[in-house]
Design a protein around this motif. Structure first.
Motif, PDB file in Angstrom:
ATOM      1  N   UNK A 259      97.925 -61.492 -60.496  1.00  0.00           N
ATOM      2  CA  UNK A 259      99.049 -62.442 -60.534  1.00  0.00           C
ATOM      3  C   UNK A 259      98.814 -63.698 -59.712  1.00  0.00           C
ATOM      4  N   UNK A 260      97.989 -63.617 -58.681  1.00  0.00           N
ATOM      5  CA  UNK A 260      97.771 -64.782 -57.818  1.00  0.00           C
ATOM      6  C   UNK A 260      97.098 -65.941 -58.551  1.00  0.00           C
ATOM      7  N   UNK A 261      96.518 -65.683 -59.718  1.00  0.00           N
ATOM      8  CA  UNK A 261      95.875 -66.765 -60.470  1.00  0.00           C
ATOM      9  C   UNK A 261      96.889 -67.815 -60.903  1.00  0.00           C
ATOM     10  N   UNK A 262      98.093 -67.388 -61.306  1.00  0.00           N
ATOM     11  CA  UNK A 262      99.157 -68.330 -61.657  1.00  0.00           C
ATOM     12  C   UNK A 262      98.802 -69.262 -62.803  1.00  0.00           C
ATOM     13  N   UNK A 263      98.131 -68.757 -63.831  1.00  0.00           N
ATOM     14  CA  UNK A 263      97.751 -69.602 -64.959  1.00  0.00           C
ATOM     15  C   UNK A 263      98.970 -69.939 -65.813  1.00  0.00           C
ATOM     16  N   UNK A 264      99.006 -71.155 -66.316  1.00  0.00           N
ATOM     17  CA  UNK A 264     100.136 -71.609 -67.128  1.00  0.00           C
ATOM     18  C   UNK A 264     100.102 -70.949 -68.506  1.00  0.00           C
ATOM     19  N   UNK A 278      97.746 -74.263 -74.313  1.00  0.00           N
ATOM     20  CA  UNK A 278      98.194 -74.351 -72.932  1.00  0.00           C
ATOM     21  C   UNK A 278      97.016 -74.568 -71.992  1.00  0.00           C
ATOM     22  N   UNK A 279      95.945 -73.793 -72.160  1.00  0.00           N
ATOM     23  CA  UNK A 279      94.727 -73.986 -71.382  1.00  0.00           C
ATOM     24  C   UNK A 279      93.900 -75.076 -72.051  1.00  0.00           C
ATOM     25  N   UNK A 280      93.672 -76.177 -71.331  1.00  0.00           N
ATOM     26  CA  UNK A 280      93.009 -77.338 -71.933  1.00  0.00           C
ATOM     27  C   UNK A 280      91.549 -77.467 -71.536  1.00  0.00           C
ATOM     28  N   UNK A 281      91.129 -76.754 -70.509  1.00  0.00           N
ATOM     29  CA  UNK A 281      89.730 -76.814 -70.102  1.00  0.00           C
ATOM     30  C   UNK A 281      89.310 -75.457 -69.555  1.00  0.00           C
ATOM     31  N   UNK A 282      88.062 -75.089 -69.781  1.00  0.00           N
ATOM     32  CA  UNK A 282      87.564 -73.818 -69.267  1.00  0.00           C
ATOM     33  C   UNK A 282      87.432 -73.887 -67.753  1.00  0.00           C
ATOM     34  N   UNK A 283      87.701 -72.781 -67.086  1.00  0.00           N
ATOM     35  CA  UNK A 283      87.553 -72.742 -65.629  1.00  0.00           C
ATOM     36  C   UNK A 283      87.082 -71.365 -65.178  1.00  0.00           C
ATOM     37  N   UNK A 284      86.193 -71.375 -64.191  1.00  0.00           N
ATOM     38  CA  UNK A 284      85.623 -70.161 -63.618  1.00  0.00           C
ATOM     39  C   UNK A 284      86.471 -69.748 -62.426  1.00  0.00           C
ATOM     40  N   UNK A 285      86.968 -68.508 -62.454  1.00  0.00           N
ATOM     41  CA  UNK A 285      87.904 -68.027 -61.451  1.00  0.00           C
ATOM     42  C   UNK A 285      87.339 -66.781 -60.768  1.00  0.00           C
ATOM     43  N   UNK A 286      87.513 -66.699 -59.453  1.00  0.00           N
ATOM     44  CA  UNK A 286      87.035 -65.543 -58.704  1.00  0.00           C
ATOM     45  C   UNK A 286      88.138 -64.498 -58.605  1.00  0.00           C
ATOM     46  N   UNK A 287      87.770 -63.236 -58.794  1.00  0.00           N
ATOM     47  CA  UNK A 287      88.720 -62.142 -58.744  1.00  0.00           C
ATOM     48  C   UNK A 287      88.710 -61.494 -57.365  1.00  0.00           C
ATOM     49  N   UNK A 288      89.893 -61.084 -56.894  1.00  0.00           N
ATOM     50  CA  UNK A 288      90.012 -60.487 -55.566  1.00  0.00           C
ATOM     51  C   UNK A 288      89.259 -59.167 -55.454  1.00  0.00           C
ATOM     52  N   UNK A 289      89.171 -58.420 -56.555  1.00  0.00           N
ATOM     53  CA  UNK A 289      88.540 -57.100 -56.514  1.00  0.00           C
ATOM     54  C   UNK A 289      87.062 -57.154 -56.873  1.00  0.00           C
ATOM     55  N   UNK A 290      86.496 -58.352 -56.937  1.00  0.00           N
ATOM     56  CA  UNK A 290      85.076 -58.502 -57.234  1.00  0.00           C
ATOM     57  C   UNK A 290      84.834 -58.937 -58.660  1.00  0.00           C
TER      58      UNK A 290
END
Length: 369
Positions: A259-264, A278-290
């Motif tokens: 939930x902390x990602x807060x993506x629109x 809704x998502x207009x550009x690709x993005x690399x996101x780090x996960x809390x659990x690895x």
């Protein structure tokens, strides 16, 4: 970095030829007025660069860098002419692309992609210049206006998100994603989302079809959290891209996973039953659990890049046991007699729907795109 050497590389043209006037009369001399004597275009667009000797075969020729003055990092987002790069020590820099890289002659729509490992030269503050892109592995790519569009690079697996309703399921689009995953050397996972809106019993044959091929396939719902825990386990310590058409719930699933990602997120259009990008550009996101995930914009059409029709059979796992049994060594499995693949379809050893997807890709008809 290995031994360095000098090589000649091709650069893109400065400009394309202007269109001729629409006057096809015999006495029209305008067509000759723009001709040049000096070499232009492909004949003159070359440059000598210093390259590392250990560049991987088939990779784009990249200039060498001074590792003493540069930092290694990874691209998190690409915004037009600027990219957000995270260095190994966790800093995030907004980087422009070195002009030489932008002018290299490649088939790609952009020389950069989310997930690329790069070398950057800091220019002060939180800014820098991207000097070099390292060779890629594990890519998801498609054809876009006659050029290669690399959606993401350097990932282990792709979660192909398809909705069972709103918008409706498109199995042929799913099969093209699977073929692209085979082409890019990444492991596919099928995620059939929005199970809370349908009766899941009617989709069990589809799930069984892909499960028999060894592809992990399961039902999910971001609204009811169905299958979210199982999906989360598949992402631990892996590098994953979420792909699918607009409105299938990629961002909603990622929000449910962390939930902390807060993506629109937005609702699907009631008029067209299509997503609203809704998502207009690709993005690399780090996960809390690895692990890392890439949230990509929705794509309504997905066409394979640089694949000959004769190569398609290699992207259909269920064809492989039968290809060698065909009566002709160059069998295309479309019209020939003594075709073991077609006979397997008749005996229901190969899914008729999957075979229809193969025919659609072979003929170039984007059914269900």
């Amino acid at each position: 970095m290995g031994n360095k050497k000098k090589i000649r590389v091709d650069l893109r043209k400065n400009r394309s030829k202007p269109p001729r006037k629409r006057d096809w009369s015999a006495d029209n001399d305008d067509a000759l007025s723009g001709e040049r004597v000096r070499a232009k275009g492909e004949l003159s667009r070359k440059r000598t660069i210093i390259q590392d000797g250990d560049t991987a075969p088939g990779a784009v020729d990249m200039p060498a860098v001074d590792v003493a003055s540069c930092l290694s990092g990874r691209i998190l987002r690409v915004h037009g002419l600027a990219s957000v790069v995270q260095t190994q020590d966790g800093r995030r820099l907004r980087c422009a692309v070195r002009r030489l890289l932008k002018t290299l002659a490649t088939d790609e729509r952009s020389v950069l992609a989310v997930g690329d490992h790069v070398w950057i030269r800091p220019s002060g503050g939180d800014e820098g210049f991207i000097e070099r892109v390292e060779p890629r592995h594990g890519i998801l790519t498609r054809a876009s206006r006659g050029r290669e569009h690399v959606l993401v690079a350097n990932v282990d697996q792709v979660v192909i998100v398809m909705s069972l309703a709103e918008p409706e399921l498109k199995p042929h689009l799913l099969d093209r994603y699977l073929a692209s995953a085979e082409q890019g050397g990444i492991t596919p996972i099928i995620c059939l989302n929005k199970v809370d809106l349908v009766d899941p019993v009617q989709f069990q044959p589809l799930i069984g079809c892909y499960s028999q091929l060894g592809i992990v396939t399961f039902l999910t719902s971001a609204a009811t959290a169905t299958g979210v825990d199982r999906l989360r386990k598949c992402l631990i310590d892996r590098e994953t891209v979420f792909a699918g058409q607009s409105g299938v719930g990629k961002s909603s699933l990622l929000n449910a996973i962390q939930p902390r990602l807060g993506l629109e997120v937005r609702e699907v259009s009631e008029a067209t039953q299509k997503g609203k990008h809704t998502t207009t550009t690709a993005q690399l996101l780090q996960l809390d659990f690895g692990g890392w995930v890439v949230d990509t914009p929705g794509i309504r059409q997905f066409e394979l890049w640089d694949v000959l029709p004769e190569e398609l059979e290699g992207f259909f796992r269920e064809f492989r046991p039968y290809v060698a049994l065909c009566g002709y060594p160059d069998c295309t499995h479309t019209h020939e007699d003594r075709c073991a693949v077609k006979e397997a379809v008749i005996r229901r050893q190969i899914s008729e729907r999957r075979y229809a997807s193969y025919i659609g890709m072979f003929t170039g008809k984007l059914e269900g795109s």
